[in-house]
Design a protein around this motif. Structure first.
Motif, PDB file in Angstrom:
ATOM      1  N   PRO A 126       1.272  -1.366   0.173  1.00  0.00           N
ATOM      2  CA  PRO A 126       0.169  -0.324  -0.187  1.00  0.00           C
ATOM      3  C   PRO A 126       0.896   0.651  -0.153  1.00  0.00           C
ATOM      4  N   LYS A 127      -0.050   2.318  -0.508  1.00  0.00           N
ATOM      5  CA  LYS A 127       0.428   3.708  -0.165  1.00  0.00           C
ATOM      6  C   LYS A 127       2.257   3.533  -0.432  1.00  0.00           C
ATOM      7  N   VAL A 128       2.162   2.988  -2.228  1.00  0.00           N
ATOM      8  CA  VAL A 128       3.544   3.342  -2.413  1.00  0.00           C
ATOM      9  C   VAL A 128       3.667   4.509  -2.899  1.00  0.00           C
ATOM     10  N   THR A 129       5.004   4.845  -2.654  1.00  0.00           N
ATOM     11  CA  THR A 129       5.141   6.609  -3.250  1.00  0.00           C
ATOM     12  C   THR A 129       6.791   6.651  -3.622  1.00  0.00           C
ATOM     13  N   SER A 130       7.307   5.370  -4.145  1.00  0.00           N
ATOM     14  CA  SER A 130       8.447   5.612  -4.879  1.00  0.00           C
ATOM     15  C   SER A 130       8.557   4.418  -5.992  1.00  0.00           C
ATOM     16  N   VAL A 131       9.443   4.675  -7.455  1.00  0.00           N
ATOM     17  CA  VAL A 131       9.979   3.329  -8.227  1.00  0.00           C
ATOM     18  C   VAL A 131      10.080   2.727  -6.912  1.00  0.00           C
ATOM     19  N   ASP A 132      11.778   3.050  -5.911  1.00  0.00           N
ATOM     20  CA  ASP A 132      12.534   2.582  -5.455  1.00  0.00           C
ATOM     21  C   ASP A 132      11.490   1.296  -4.365  1.00  0.00           C
ATOM     22  N   GLN A 133      10.255   1.916  -3.494  1.00  0.00           N
ATOM     23  CA  GLN A 133       9.775   1.197  -2.963  1.00  0.00           C
ATOM     24  C   GLN A 133       9.569  -0.693  -3.542  1.00  0.00           C
ATOM     25  N   VAL A 134       9.149  -0.822  -4.520  1.00  0.00           N
ATOM     26  CA  VAL A 134       8.822  -1.537  -5.513  1.00  0.00           C
ATOM     27  C   VAL A 134       9.692  -2.858  -5.999  1.00  0.00           C
ATOM     28  N   ILE A 190       0.142  -2.944  -6.260  1.00  0.00           N
ATOM     29  CA  ILE A 190       0.451  -1.792  -5.863  1.00  0.00           C
ATOM     30  C   ILE A 190      -0.351  -1.433  -5.496  1.00  0.00           C
ATOM     31  N   GLN A 191      -1.030  -0.743  -4.374  1.00  0.00           N
ATOM     32  CA  GLN A 191      -2.404  -0.387  -4.434  1.00  0.00           C
ATOM     33  C   GLN A 191      -1.714   1.238  -4.488  1.00  0.00           C
ATOM     34  N   VAL A 192      -2.446   2.112  -5.450  1.00  0.00           N
ATOM     35  CA  VAL A 192      -2.062   3.379  -5.851  1.00  0.00           C
ATOM     36  C   VAL A 192      -3.050   3.923  -5.465  1.00  0.00           C
ATOM     37  N   GLU A 193      -2.528   4.384  -3.705  1.00  0.00           N
ATOM     38  CA  GLU A 193      -3.823   5.833  -3.382  1.00  0.00           C
ATOM     39  C   GLU A 193      -2.847   7.111  -2.336  1.00  0.00           C
ATOM     40  N   ALA A 225       4.730   9.666 -15.220  1.00  0.00           N
ATOM     41  CA  ALA A 225       3.676   9.018 -14.462  1.00  0.00           C
ATOM     42  C   ALA A 225       4.485   7.635 -13.716  1.00  0.00           C
ATOM     43  N   LEU A 226       4.899   7.891 -12.690  1.00  0.00           N
ATOM     44  CA  LEU A 226       5.835   7.210 -11.865  1.00  0.00           C
ATOM     45  C   LEU A 226       5.014   5.306 -12.194  1.00  0.00           C
ATOM     46  N   VAL A 227       3.852   5.474 -12.197  1.00  0.00           N
ATOM     47  CA  VAL A 227       2.791   4.161 -11.960  1.00  0.00           C
ATOM     48  C   VAL A 227       3.566   3.126 -12.844  1.00  0.00           C
ATOM     49  N   ALA A 228       3.907   3.834 -14.234  1.00  0.00           N
ATOM     50  CA  ALA A 228       4.357   2.883 -15.769  1.00  0.00           C
ATOM     51  C   ALA A 228       5.880   2.268 -14.769  1.00  0.00           C
ATOM     52  N   ALA A 255      -0.714   2.448 -18.563  1.00  0.00           N
ATOM     53  CA  ALA A 255       0.345   2.579 -17.828  1.00  0.00           C
ATOM     54  C   ALA A 255       0.331   0.560 -17.615  1.00  0.00           C
ATOM     55  N   ALA A 256      -0.931  -0.157 -17.586  1.00  0.00           N
ATOM     56  CA  ALA A 256      -0.979  -1.283 -17.294  1.00  0.00           C
ATOM     57  C   ALA A 256      -1.300  -2.086 -18.550  1.00  0.00           C
ATOM     58  N   ALA A 257      -1.433  -0.857 -19.869  1.00  0.00           N
ATOM     59  CA  ALA A 257      -1.636  -1.812 -20.963  1.00  0.00           C
ATOM     60  C   ALA A 257      -0.871  -2.891 -21.652  1.00  0.00           C
ATOM     61  N   GLY A 258      -1.401  -3.717 -22.228  1.00  0.00           N
ATOM     62  CA  GLY A 258      -0.298  -4.784 -22.628  1.00  0.00           C
ATOM     63  C   GLY A 258       0.394  -5.124 -22.000  1.00  0.00           C
TER      64      GLY A 258
END
Length: 406
Positions: A174-182, A206-209, A221-224, A272-275
């Motif tokens: 949850p509450k992801v704020t950086s690519v580094d956390q993933v 990943i929770q996008v919140e 767009a960091l989610v990508a 971001a998730a497409a494909g």
């Protein structure tokens, strides 16, 4: 290169060399459908309230609520009968045992005990055959104040789960704020796998919140990038309705799955998730169907509308927080697939076997139509026999039309 110096085959060979890196990157970053079913919802249950009978008890409560909801169910398609059978057979498709916000902050020894108890209960339900097909745990975030507790809970739970670990198990970050956390979560999963000698890789959602997931300080767009940082382990992006809305200053009364800020975030998530093979899930509504008759009817009507709205936007999953939300989840979902089945089947039959449907459907549209029908089959809204009768293909052929690996 000049035409007099090279043949067309030579030109093609040269372009193959020039585009080799781009071709490889496309395959790596956009592998397409993973060939697995997406659950229609995720049910969140606080870790100290979960036991081996949770799925069964939620199903019983949902069945009791279905009769009160029946007057809101549209006629046709045998929706009520199908939902009743679904609740008896598989009331929860995906269940997340929560040790984050739904559980709260507690002394370490207490959370440790609850984690062990929940893991044993999940293992028992898997052994008994009563577990949901998808399940998992939500740990505390990898922000500095809660990182160590999240790691401890992850390690304890997986270690205690043992043979209860199935292909449907997911870890929610949850509450992801950086690519580094993933990337850090991937490191943690690798460590836990090695420590407990797991044969299969642990997967993460990943929770996008947080606004940082949608737009980083560099304007991207960091989610990508988070999907790529997951190294193939990321299976889903889940929108967090209330944390995200609150972080943007939306007043509590107006925080909703259909607020413009929610739509923007989910638009970015979908693109971001497409494909990539990563599923997108909507959030929840905290308006629960409890209280007197009018309050329940109002909450059900809202849930029905919001679930239908998500489906029409191409988001096929959401969160449910209460047993009485299960009937409205399945009623809305089944209604969506039953209503569209005749037209989708007619168009697919014409596409596959020839004939007129009133539409000139191209391969991409045919794939979307097949994917729609296949989702209906997977959740129980559509029978395989109907697919054969209406379209003239079996389930495997339907999956191939949907461009899903079989």
């Amino acid at each position: 290169m000049q035409p007099d110096d090279v043949t067309m085959d030579g030109l093609a060979d040269e372009l193959d060399r020039r585009l080799a890196a781009a071709d490889a990157a496309l395959l790596a970053h956009y592998p397409g459908d993973r060939g697995v079913r997406q659950p229609v919802h995720t049910v969140y249950v606080p870790g100290d309230r979960f036991d081996a009978g949770t799925v069964t008890s939620w199903g019983a409560e949902a069945m009791a609520a279905l009769d009160a909801l029946s007057e809101l169910i549209p006629e046709g398609g045998n929706v009520l009968e199908r939902v009743r059978a679904k609740l008896a057979r598989e009331p929860i498709e995906d269940l997340r045992i929560d040790f984050e916000d739904g559980y709260g902050v507690r002394p370490d020894d207490q959370e440790d005990a609850d984690v062990v108890s929940a893991a044993r209960a999940l293992a028992a339900s898997v052994q008994a055959g009563s577990a949901s097909p998808y399940n998992g745990i939500r740990v505390k975030s990898f922000e500095a104040p809660t990182r160590r507790r999240g790691l401890r809970t992850l390690d304890l739970f997986v270690g205690e789960l043992g043979d209860g670990l199935t292909d449907g198990f997911r870890v929610t970050l949850p509450k992801v704020t950086s690519v580094d956390q993933v990337a850090a979560m991937v490191t943690a999963l690798e460590f836990v796998e090695a420590k407990h000698a797991l044969k299969a890789s642990l997967l993460v959602e990943i929770q996008v919140e947080t606004p940082q997931s949608i737009l980083g300080s560099d304007g991207t767009a960091l989610v990508a990038r988070m999907i790529q940082a997951g190294g193939g382990r990321v299976t889903g992006l889940h929108y967090g309705t209330y944390d995200y809305s609150a972080s943007l200053g939306v007043a509590a009364e107006h925080q909703s799955m259909e607020h413009p800020v929610a739509d923007h975030a989910k638009d970015v998530m979908q693109v971001a998730a497409a494909g990539t093979g990563v599923f997108v899930s909507d959030g929840s509504t905290n308006r629960l169907p409890i209280g007197d008759r009018d309050a329940k009817q109002a909450a059900w009507a809202l849930h029905l509308r919001l679930v239908r709205r998500s489906l029409e936007r191409g988001i096929y999953q959401g969160w449910d927080l209460h047993p009485a939300q299960l009937p409205s989840r399945f009623v809305a979902t089944y209604g969506f697939f039953r209503e569209g089945l005749p037209t989708a089947a007619t168009r697919l039959r014409a596409y596959v076997h020839g004939g007129q449907s009133g539409y000139l459907d191209e391969p991409a549209t045919a794939a979307a139509l097949a994917g729609y029908v296949l989702r209906g089959v997977e959740c129980g809204a559509v029978d395989e026999a109907e697919v054969d009768e209406l379209i003239g293909v079996d389930r495997i052929a339907l999956a191939r039309l949907a461009r899903r690996p079989v």
